[in-house]
Design a protein around this motif. Structure first.
Motif, short mmCIF file in Angstrom:
data_model
loop_
_atom_site.label_atom_id
_atom_site.label_comp_id
_atom_site.label_asym_id
_atom_site.label_seq_id
_atom_site.Cartn_x
_atom_site.Cartn_y
_atom_site.Cartn_z
N LYS A 61 0.83 -1.20 0.00
CA LYS A 61 0.00 0.00 0.00
C LYS A 61 0.86 1.26 0.00
CE LYS A 61 -3.52 2.59 2.51
NZ LYS A 61 -4.03 3.13 1.24
N ALA A 62 1.91 1.23 0.82
CA ALA A 62 2.80 2.39 0.86
C ALA A 62 3.44 2.63 -0.50
CB ALA A 62 3.88 2.18 1.92
N PHE A 63 3.83 1.53 -1.14
CA PHE A 63 4.43 1.63 -2.46
C PHE A 63 3.43 2.22 -3.47
CE2 PHE A 63 5.00 -0.16 -6.69
CZ PHE A 63 6.32 0.17 -6.97
N ASP A 64 2.21 1.67 -3.45
CA ASP A 64 1.19 2.14 -4.40
C ASP A 64 0.85 3.60 -4.17
OD1 ASP A 64 1.12 -0.37 -5.49
OD2 ASP A 64 -0.68 -1.01 -4.39
N ASP A 65 0.69 3.99 -2.90
CA ASP A 65 0.32 5.36 -2.59
C ASP A 65 1.42 6.35 -2.99
OD1 ASP A 65 -2.03 4.45 -1.60
OD2 ASP A 65 -1.51 4.68 0.52
N ALA A 66 2.66 5.97 -2.72
CA ALA A 66 3.76 6.90 -2.95
C ALA A 66 4.19 6.97 -4.40
CB ALA A 66 4.96 6.51 -2.08
N PHE A 67 4.14 5.81 -5.10
CA PHE A 67 4.73 5.77 -6.43
C PHE A 67 3.79 5.31 -7.53
CE2 PHE A 67 8.00 4.79 -3.24
CZ PHE A 67 8.74 5.95 -3.36
N GLY A 68 2.68 4.69 -7.17
CA GLY A 68 1.77 4.21 -8.20
C GLY A 68 1.24 5.34 -9.06
N ASP A 69 0.69 6.37 -8.44
CA ASP A 69 0.17 7.52 -9.18
C ASP A 69 1.29 8.26 -9.90
OD1 ASP A 69 -2.33 6.89 -8.28
OD2 ASP A 69 -2.31 8.34 -6.63
N ASP A 70 2.45 8.32 -9.22
CA ASP A 70 3.61 8.99 -9.79
C ASP A 70 4.03 8.32 -11.10
OD1 ASP A 70 5.69 10.71 -10.02
OD2 ASP A 70 6.95 9.77 -8.51
N PHE A 71 4.09 7.00 -11.07
CA PHE A 71 4.51 6.23 -12.25
C PHE A 71 3.48 6.37 -13.38
CE2 PHE A 71 5.56 2.46 -14.72
CZ PHE A 71 6.94 2.45 -14.65
N THR A 72 2.20 6.28 -13.03
CA THR A 72 1.15 6.41 -14.03
C THR A 72 1.18 7.80 -14.66
OG1 THR A 72 -0.24 4.85 -12.84
CG2 THR A 72 -1.33 6.27 -14.43
N GLN A 73 1.38 8.81 -13.82
CA GLN A 73 1.43 10.18 -14.33
C GLN A 73 2.61 10.35 -15.29
OE1 GLN A 73 -0.82 12.62 -13.79
NE2 GLN A 73 0.33 13.81 -15.29
N ALA A 74 3.73 9.70 -14.97
CA ALA A 74 4.89 9.79 -15.86
C ALA A 74 4.59 9.18 -17.21
CB ALA A 74 6.09 9.08 -15.22
N GLU A 75 3.87 8.04 -17.21
CA GLU A 75 3.50 7.41 -18.47
C GLU A 75 2.61 8.33 -19.31
OE1 GLU A 75 1.74 3.75 -17.12
OE2 GLU A 75 3.58 2.65 -17.51
N TYR A 76 1.61 8.93 -18.65
CA TYR A 76 0.70 9.80 -19.38
C TYR A 76 1.37 11.11 -19.80
CZ TYR A 76 -3.23 6.75 -18.30
OH TYR A 76 -4.08 5.67 -18.24
N SER A 77 2.40 11.53 -19.08
CA SER A 77 3.10 12.77 -19.43
C SER A 77 3.92 12.59 -20.70
CB SER A 77 4.04 13.18 -18.29
OG SER A 77 3.32 13.45 -17.11
N ALA A 78 4.27 11.35 -21.02
CA ALA A 78 5.13 11.11 -22.18
C ALA A 78 4.46 11.59 -23.47
CB ALA A 78 5.47 9.63 -22.27
N LEU A 79 3.15 11.38 -23.59
CA LEU A 79 2.46 11.76 -24.82
C LEU A 79 2.46 13.26 -25.08
CD1 LEU A 79 -0.61 9.36 -25.10
CD2 LEU A 79 1.38 9.51 -26.58
#
Length: 774
Positions: free
Chosen positions: A194-212
């Motif tokens: 949960k800590a991993f998902d909360d801290a980095f899950g959204d961060d990682f997803t946002q990075a993927e969407y920022s690429a476009l």
């Protein structure tokens, strides 16, 4: 202007595909759309099958998971709550000298027992846990009586435990607030996830969407028109979507993962944009030179289209190297990425010409003020790279020595590269409470927060020899110094299986923990469980998984490197019909990879300049990264190399001298290569901004290598080497001429060139004898 460059019947797969697509525009576009829709629909119906725990880890660790799976024993998410006296301790949780027993509360004090009871009652009341165990029953109390562990398991499937751990965390926080004189912290499978998902899950997803949007913004600057900028992004994303469906279908044979999907997006965006950029810029260049739309498309198909095919096959070969690691995660990444490259490659030589034929002049729609006008006024040559090429070609030996020496110097730190699976401290730092909890538990109970697990499988688990061996294993694990205990044994009578948990001495110190593991595997087990016929007792756990993974990865490095290098060499040899070009291609690509390794080691292992990229020296490079980087970079760097060398070869076949051809090839492709590199560097740099050290390492490594490859390698070393070699660039021994010819040269007749750096005006190509295929 009359068109003097009308091509004869198209030769080569790329030329024929482009010509057919341009003539059957709606069929090509409709076929592509249908492919994407059908792939997504079928993939959605079949669903994606992901790798299991037993598949992810090789060796003994994987066998442990497999035995438990086959026995139907659910590996519940375990949680641990630390209750620890604060008084008489340093800030890092260690007891102060002389106060180990005297300062603060101990487990025997009523206040301490009251806190333990409060934690147990609180987590039980959530209804989310089971098998709550008191430290007074399990004897999980530290030797100084200042620390104790309450242990329990989450209800339901372990994979979903993180979704309903929050009430448990709230209960532990409530107990902490009620007992301020104690440290009460929780760590476990669910709370860590949960800590991993909360801290980095959204961060990682946002990075993927920022690429476009980042890629689109750069393309707008490159083309100066919205429609032209959208084409590469649309092609890349439709290729990714189609591959997503295809991967779901293939996953029923080769299981996939979320990581493979993320890498597939990265690579798909990179090559999809690159291929479209190469094709579109060449088509625009031919039209700007006065060719009609149909001829411009045919020239682009015969030249850039061919370069895309050669580049795409080279990238596919490189990605296929990951299939030979024998590691499920790498196999998933390799298959997913080579599939997205194949789909993007096919789309580039089929649907892209059809779209360009349909759009015609409308590809210039949505022009940006000033920028669009500047693009139309500008030529196809890069003034910056023309200025750079001047001194490079005047002093090729000096340029080779300086640029080559600089890259070798950058690569030197890689000689001392230390690879390891990063600990929680190295990966996350001390920013997360769960990391501090893990460290405090490990300090008080070395290895207890993450013990080794032994799956003991026997014909009869209750047989006297087996029971005796289990008892001796528990005793010897402590006696031989592998563990301080307690060693816990859980017997599953119906399955004839016992699970032994052994806290390893060394805990989070990977080196010491691995020594304890070696004692268990090589000394304790052979003398106890290994001495009983019919008993299988593989040893797994976090430390074992890390060691088994690294051992397997280490054994795969040489075969993967050899496969990628040999096949890339053969492909270059057959595509350019030159032994020299094939050798220099491999050497230059290895040099860029070596420089990237050196930068990674300097920044993340030694900490040199780490603050500049928001990182820190953690003393190691994550173990999976060097092989991953090699495969990805070797494939992607071939994009640029094939494109530039193809243009040089085209000019050479049109009648230019080798030196003139080098100048022409580099100057006319520099803008495209630079634009493609800027997009890749920007996208990869996004991942370098994430909080996880492993993601930072991946982002910085990829971005640095691509930047070096597109500038130093292609702009300095390649022209310097080819200038020095001269006509030897096209050398092919007679004994190699039997190799299949993949050249399919079909360049448009050269027009009278403008005077370039180091070049002299030449007559039209059709006024000179055309060179034979080299």
């Amino acid at each position: 202007m009359a068109d003097t460059g009308r091509l004869e019947r198209p030769r080569g797969i790329a030329a024929r595909a482009g010509s057919w697509s341009a003539r059957h525009r709606w069929a090509a576009v409709g076929g592509w759309v249908l492919l994407v829709i059908l792939a997504l629909a079928v993939g959605s119906m079949t669903g994606r099958v992901d790798v299991t725990d037993s598949e992810q880890v090789p060796g003994e660790s994987g066998r442990v998971s497999k035995i438990l799976d086959e026995a139907g024993i659910d590996d519940a998410a375990g949680e641990t709550v630390l209750i620890q006296a604060k008084g008489g301790q340093t800030e890092d949780g260690q007891a102060k000298d002389g106060q180990a027993k005297g300062g603060g509360l101990t487990a025997d004090d009523p206040a301490f027992r009251k806190a333990v009871d409060a934690v147990m009652a609180g987590v039980r009341d959530t209804g989310q846990v089971t098998a709550v165990r008191s430290p007074y029953e399990t004897k999980t109390i530290s030797a100084d009586r200042r620390s104790a562990l309450v242990q329990f398991e989450m209800r339901g499937e372990a994979e979903k435990a993180a979704d309903h751990i929050q009430p448990v965390l709230d209960a532990v926080d409530k107990a902490q607030n009620a007992h301020q004189d104690l440290r009460i912290e929780e760590f476990g499978d669910a709370s860590g996830q949960k800590a991993f998902d909360d801290a980095f899950g959204d961060d990682f997803t946002q990075a993927e969407y920022s690429a476009l949007p980042v890629a689109l913004g750069i393309l707008l600057i490159v083309f100066g028109a919205l429609v032209a900028a959208l084409l590469p992004v649309v092609l890349a994303m439709t290729a990714f979507l189609a591959t997503t469906g295809l991967v779901a279908m293939v996953s029923h044979w080769v299981h996939m993962s979320d990581t493979a999907n993320s890498v597939m997006l990265l690579v798909g965006l990179a090559v999809g944009v690159d291929y479209c950029l190469f094709y579109l810029r060449r088509e625009r260049e031919e039209r700007a030179a006065g060719r009609d739309a149909q001829t411009a498309l045919r020239v682009a198909a015969a030249t850039s289209g061919r370069a895309i095919l050669v580049s795409g096959v080279t990238v596919i070969v490189a990605m296929a190297g990951m299939l030979f690691t024998g590691i499920a995660e790498f196999k998933a990444m390799g298959l997913a990425t080579l599939m997205v490259v194949a789909v993007a490659m096919v789309g580039s030589v089929t649907v892209l010409p059809a779209l360009l034929s349909l759009l015609g002049e409308r590809v210039e729609k949505g022009r940006l003020p000033f920028l669009g006008r500047a693009k139309r006024r500008g030529g196809t040559e890069s003034r910056v790279w023309r200025a750079v090429l001047g001194p490079v070609l005047r002093r090729p030996k000096l340029s080779l020595a300086l640029a080559g020496g600089a890259l070798i110097a950058l690569a030197v730190p890689a000689v001392g590269m230390n690879t390891a699976n990063l600990t929680m401290d190295q990966e996350f730092g001390d920013r997360l409470p769960v990391v501090n909890a893990y460290n405090h538990i490990d300090e008080a109970f070395p290895g207890g927060s993450d013990p080794a697990r032994v799956a003991v499988k026997a014909d009869d688990i209750d047989a006297a020899p087996v029971r005796d061996a289990l008892a001796r294993f528990r005793t010897e694990a402590v006696a031989k110094g592998a563990s301080k205990g307690p060693v816990e044994v859980t017997v599953h009578h119906e399955q004839n299986l016992a699970v032994v948990e052994v806290p390893l001495i060394g805990g989070s110190d990977e080196g010491k923990a691995e020594k304890s593991l070696d004692v268990l595997r090589n000394e304790v087990r052979p003398a106890t469980l290994g001495a009983v016929d019919g008993v299988d007792a593989p040893i797994g756990g976090s430390t074992a998984s890390s060691k088994d993974f690294n051992d397997k990865l280490g054994s795969a490095v040489a075969p993967v490197f050899a496969f990628v290098v040999v096949f890339a060499f053969l492909l270059m040899l057959m595509s350019f019909r030159s032994l020299t070009i094939a050798v220099t291609s491999i050497v230059l690509n290895l040099l860029s990879v070596g420089a990237a390794y050196g930068i990674l080691t300097a920044v993340f292992q030694h900490g040199w300049g780490a603050g500049l990229v928001g990182a820190e020296g953690v003393g190691a490079i994550v173990s999976w990264l060097p092989l991953f980087l090699f495969v990805i970079l070797f494939g992607l760097s071939m994009d640029y190399h094939v494109f530039v060398v193809s243009r040089i070869r085209e000019a050479r076949l049109a009648g230019r001298t080798t030196k003139d051809a080098v100048v022409h090839g580099v100057v006319t492709t520099a803008g495209v290569v630079t634009s493609a590199a800027v997009i890749m560097v920007a996208v990869f740099s996004i991942f370098g901004t994430l909080s996880m050290q492993s993601m930072k390492q991946m982002g910085v490594g990829l971005a640095a290598a691509v930047l070096i490859d597109a500038t130093v390698i292609r702009g300095v070393l390649l022209p310097a080497v080819m200038s020095l070699l001269g006509e030897r660039n096209w050398y092919l021994p007679k004994w190699l001429r039997w190799l299949p010819d993949l050249a399919h040269d079909e360049p448009a007749p050269a027009r009278r060139p403008s005077t370039l750096v180091g070049a002299s005006p030449m007559p039209e190509a059709d006024e000179r004898p055309r060179h034979a295929r080299v």
